[in-house]
Design a protein around this motif. Structure first.
Motif, PDB file in Angstrom:
ATOM      1  N   GLN A  38       0.837  -1.218   0.000  1.00 31.94           N
ATOM      2  CA  GLN A  38       0.000   0.000   0.000  1.00 31.94           C
ATOM      3  C   GLN A  38       0.875   1.272   0.000  1.00 31.94           C
ATOM      4  O   GLN A  38       0.645   2.202  -0.781  1.00 31.94           O
ATOM      5  CB  GLN A  38      -0.914   0.000   1.222  1.00 31.94           C
ATOM      6  N   TYR A  39       1.871   1.238   0.884  1.00 27.41           N
ATOM      7  CA  TYR A  39       2.758   2.411   0.927  1.00 27.41           C
ATOM      8  C   TYR A  39       3.549   2.546  -0.377  1.00 27.41           C
ATOM      9  O   TYR A  39       3.817   3.678  -0.845  1.00 27.41           O
ATOM     10  CB  TYR A  39       3.719   2.299   2.114  1.00 27.41           C
ATOM     11  N   ALA A  40       3.905   1.410  -0.953  1.00 27.58           N
ATOM     12  CA  ALA A  40       4.646   1.463  -2.214  1.00 27.58           C
ATOM     13  C   ALA A  40       3.794   2.069  -3.325  1.00 27.58           C
ATOM     14  O   ALA A  40       4.299   2.823  -4.182  1.00 27.58           O
ATOM     15  CB  ALA A  40       5.101   0.049  -2.594  1.00 27.58           C
ATOM     16  N   GLY A  41       2.484   1.775  -3.335  1.00 30.11           N
ATOM     17  CA  GLY A  41       1.597   2.367  -4.334  1.00 30.11           C
ATOM     18  C   GLY A  41       1.529   3.890  -4.181  1.00 30.11           C
ATOM     19  O   GLY A  41       1.593   4.659  -5.163  1.00 30.11           O
ATOM     20  N   LYS A  42       1.362   4.303  -2.955  1.00 25.11           N
ATOM     21  CA  LYS A  42       1.326   5.755  -2.697  1.00 25.11           C
ATOM     22  C   LYS A  42       2.676   6.400  -3.033  1.00 25.11           C
ATOM     23  O   LYS A  42       2.743   7.532  -3.560  1.00 25.11           O
ATOM     24  CB  LYS A  42       0.990   6.021  -1.246  1.00 25.11           C
ATOM     25  N   LEU A  43       3.754   5.642  -2.705  1.00 25.97           N
ATOM     26  CA  LEU A  43       5.084   6.184  -3.007  1.00 25.97           C
ATOM     27  C   LEU A  43       5.255   6.402  -4.506  1.00 25.97           C
ATOM     28  O   LEU A  43       5.823   7.428  -4.942  1.00 25.97           O
ATOM     29  CB  LEU A  43       6.152   5.226  -2.478  1.00 25.97           C
ATOM     30  N   GLN A  44       4.767   5.472  -5.293  1.00 31.47           N
ATOM     31  CA  GLN A  44       4.894   5.614  -6.742  1.00 31.47           C
ATOM     32  C   GLN A  44       4.123   6.838  -7.242  1.00 31.47           C
ATOM     33  O   GLN A  44       4.584   7.573  -8.119  1.00 31.47           O
ATOM     34  CB  GLN A  44       4.404   4.352  -7.437  1.00 31.47           C
ATOM     35  N   ILE A  45       2.928   7.046  -6.680  1.00 32.67           N
ATOM     36  CA  ILE A  45       2.121   8.223  -7.067  1.00 32.67           C
ATOM     37  C   ILE A  45       2.871   9.514  -6.739  1.00 32.67           C
ATOM     38  O   ILE A  45       2.917  10.466  -7.539  1.00 32.67           O
ATOM     39  CB  ILE A  45       0.755   8.175  -6.379  1.00 32.67           C
ATOM     40  N   GLU A  46       3.460   9.561  -5.529  1.00 40.50           N
ATOM     41  CA  GLU A  46       4.181  10.773  -5.115  1.00 40.50           C
ATOM     42  C   GLU A  46       5.424  10.986  -5.973  1.00 40.50           C
ATOM     43  O   GLU A  46       5.771  12.125  -6.303  1.00 40.50           O
ATOM     44  CB  GLU A  46       4.570  10.655  -3.640  1.00 40.50           C
ATOM     45  N   LYS A  47       6.089   9.888  -6.334  1.00 40.12           N
ATOM     46  CA  LYS A  47       7.249  10.033  -7.195  1.00 40.12           C
ATOM     47  C   LYS A  47       6.860  10.570  -8.568  1.00 40.12           C
ATOM     48  O   LYS A  47       7.561  11.421  -9.147  1.00 40.12           O
ATOM     49  CB  LYS A  47       7.964   8.689  -7.344  1.00 40.12           C
ATOM     50  N   ASP A  48       5.757  10.084  -9.099  1.00 43.64           N
ATOM     51  CA  ASP A  48       5.287  10.600 -10.391  1.00 43.64           C
ATOM     52  C   ASP A  48       4.936  12.087 -10.292  1.00 43.64           C
ATOM     53  O   ASP A  48       5.281  12.896 -11.189  1.00 43.64           O
ATOM     54  CB  ASP A  48       4.073   9.806 -10.862  1.00 43.64           C
ATOM     55  N   ALA A  49       4.253  12.413  -9.199  1.00 42.29           N
ATOM     56  CA  ALA A  49       3.899  13.823  -8.990  1.00 42.29           C
ATOM     57  C   ALA A  49       5.152  14.673  -8.830  1.00 42.29           C
ATOM     58  O   ALA A  49       5.240  15.811  -9.341  1.00 42.29           O
ATOM     59  CB  ALA A  49       2.996  13.958  -7.773  1.00 42.29           C
ATOM     60  N   LEU A  50       6.145  14.134  -8.100  1.00 41.54           N
ATOM     61  CA  LEU A  50       7.406  14.860  -7.919  1.00 41.54           C
ATOM     62  C   LEU A  50       8.106  15.060  -9.260  1.00 41.54           C
ATOM     63  O   LEU A  50       8.658  16.150  -9.524  1.00 41.54           O
ATOM     64  CB  LEU A  50       8.314  14.091  -6.955  1.00 41.54           C
ATOM     65  N   GLY A  51       8.077  14.046 -10.107  1.00 41.03           N
ATOM     66  CA  GLY A  51       8.712  14.184 -11.420  1.00 41.03           C
ATOM     67  C   GLY A  51       8.035  15.264 -12.255  1.00 41.03           C
ATOM     68  O   GLY A  51       8.704  16.091 -12.894  1.00 41.03           O
ATOM     69  N   ARG A  52       6.704  15.246 -12.273  1.00 42.54           N
ATOM     70  CA  ARG A  52       5.976  16.284 -13.022  1.00 42.54           C
ATOM     71  C   ARG A  52       6.259  17.669 -12.434  1.00 42.54           C
ATOM     72  O   ARG A  52       6.436  18.651 -13.166  1.00 42.54           O
ATOM     73  CB  ARG A  52       4.481  16.001 -13.011  1.00 42.54           C
ATOM     74  N   ASN A  53       6.286  17.723 -11.101  1.00 50.77           N
ATOM     75  CA  ASN A  53       6.545  19.018 -10.449  1.00 50.77           C
ATOM     76  C   ASN A  53       7.930  19.549 -10.784  1.00 50.77           C
ATOM     77  O   ASN A  53       8.104  20.763 -11.015  1.00 50.77           O
ATOM     78  CB  ASN A  53       6.382  18.848  -8.931  1.00 50.77           C
ATOM     79  N   GLU A  54       8.912  18.657 -10.821  1.00 53.04           N
ATOM     80  CA  GLU A  54      10.264  19.100 -11.144  1.00 53.04           C
ATOM     81  C   GLU A  54      10.343  19.611 -12.572  1.00 53.04           C
ATOM     82  O   GLU A  54      11.049  20.603 -12.849  1.00 53.04           O
ATOM     83  CB  GLU A  54      11.246  17.942 -10.922  1.00 53.04           C
ATOM     84  N   MET A  55       9.633  18.966 -13.479  1.00 54.53           N
ATOM     85  CA  MET A  55       9.605  19.458 -14.854  1.00 54.53           C
ATOM     86  C   MET A  55       8.940  20.828 -14.932  1.00 54.53           C
ATOM     87  O   MET A  55       9.429  21.745 -15.613  1.00 54.53           O
ATOM     88  CB  MET A  55       8.879  18.460 -15.755  1.00 54.53           C
ATOM     89  N   GLN A  56       7.802  20.975 -14.236  1.00 52.01           N
ATOM     90  CA  GLN A  56       7.117  22.272 -14.218  1.00 52.01           C
ATOM     91  C   GLN A  56       7.982  23.340 -13.558  1.00 52.01           C
ATOM     92  O   GLN A  56       8.017  24.496 -14.008  1.00 52.01           O
ATOM     93  CB  GLN A  56       5.787  22.129 -13.480  1.00 52.01           C
ATOM     94  N   LEU A  57       8.682  22.955 -12.493  1.00 51.77           N
ATOM     95  CA  LEU A  57       9.542  23.920 -11.800  1.00 51.77           C
ATOM     96  C   LEU A  57      10.680  24.372 -12.704  1.00 51.77           C
ATOM     97  O   LEU A  57      11.025  25.567 -12.737  1.00 51.77           O
ATOM     98  CB  LEU A  57      10.090  23.286 -10.520  1.00 51.77           C
ATOM     99  N   ALA A  58      11.267  23.427 -13.425  1.00 50.12           N
ATOM    100  CA  ALA A  58      12.351  23.801 -14.351  1.00 50.12           C
ATOM    101  C   ALA A  58      11.833  24.750 -15.428  1.00 50.12           C
ATOM    102  O   ALA A  58      12.487  25.749 -15.775  1.00 50.12           O
ATOM    103  CB  ALA A  58      12.944  22.541 -14.979  1.00 50.12           C
TER     104      ALA A  58
END
Length: 245
Positions: A87-107
């Motif tokens: 369960q935590y791994a599923g949420k972790l994957q979602i947060e990682k995807d969100a973090l990746g999108r956020n980093e692209m938007q931030l750049a």
């Protein structure tokens, strides 16, 4: 015919616009427009910067969530709770995807902010150049207006009329001066210069005699000796001699 009419209307409109255009006023308005764009540009840059700040905060949150979920997954695995770890791994994957999108938007947002600053710098340089050119042109226009006024004044100066009046006044002054000079000459010729000189010499002699008399009264000058009667004395002497004989 219609083309000729349109051409005539365009020429009339162009003449009307050019006749009411004042380059000085237009340049002043251009300078004001450039100055008015600076606050708008600053506002736009502030919005871009605010977006960067928001994305940075979201990025920090996603990173914190990723670290937290990663720790939970590891803790669940160590506890033998693979179900919780999944369960935590599923949420972790979602947060990682969100973090990746956020980093692209931030750049992208950071690039946009840097570009906005570059655009503002270029705009300020262009604004300064155009403002300086406008101010120089305005000063030149004002100088041209002043020169036009001077030219109009000089053109309205009637040289011929003033010259005639000038010559007439000079002639009158010269005539008046000549008359007064002639009167002075006639008055001088009517004076008895010899009598005036004799009177002046007599006044000098009288003044000298008065000074001499005052010196004699003050004892500063001896009185003159009486003049003897030489002829009478001689006769008396001769008579005495004749009587004795």
């Amino acid at each position: 015919m219609w083309e000729r009419f349109k051409r005539a209307m365009r020429s009339f409109a162009g003449f009307f616009v050019s006749s009411i255009e004042d380059p000085e006023l237009i340049l002043e308005q251009n300078v004001r427009d450039l100055n008015d764009q600076v606050p708008k540009m600053n506002e736009s840059i502030a919005m871009v910067r605010a977006n960067v700040t928001l994305l940075e905060k979201e990025n920090a949150k996603y990173q914190e969530d990723v670290r937290s979920l990663t720790a939970k997954v590891k803790a669940a695995i160590q506890a033998g709770r693979d179900d919780l770890a999944a369960q935590y791994a599923g949420k972790l994957q979602i947060e990682k995807d969100a973090l990746g999108r956020n980093e692209m938007q931030l750049a992208t947002a950071r690039q946009a902010y840097e570009k906005a600053l570059t655009v503002k710098k270029a705009f300020m340089r262009e604004k300064e150049r155009k403002t300086q050119e406008a101010m120089n042109a305005i000063r030149e226009a004002r100088r041209a207006k002043w020169q036009a006024k001077v030219a109009d004044t000089m053109e309205s100066f009637t040289v011929a009329g003033i010259d005639s009046t000038h010559d007439e006044m000079l002639r009158k002054v010269q005539e008046k001066s000549a008359v007064n000079e002639a009167r002075m000459q006639m008055a001088l010729e009517g004076v008895d210069h010899m009598a005036a000189n004799i009177e002046e010499e007599a006044e000098k002699i009288q003044a000298n005699e008065l000074v001499k008399q005052m010196k004699m009264e003050m004892g500063l000058l001896d009185s003159p000796a009486p003049v003897s009667d030489v002829s009478g004395g001689a006769e008396k002497t001769i008579g005495k001699k004749v009587g004795v004989e």
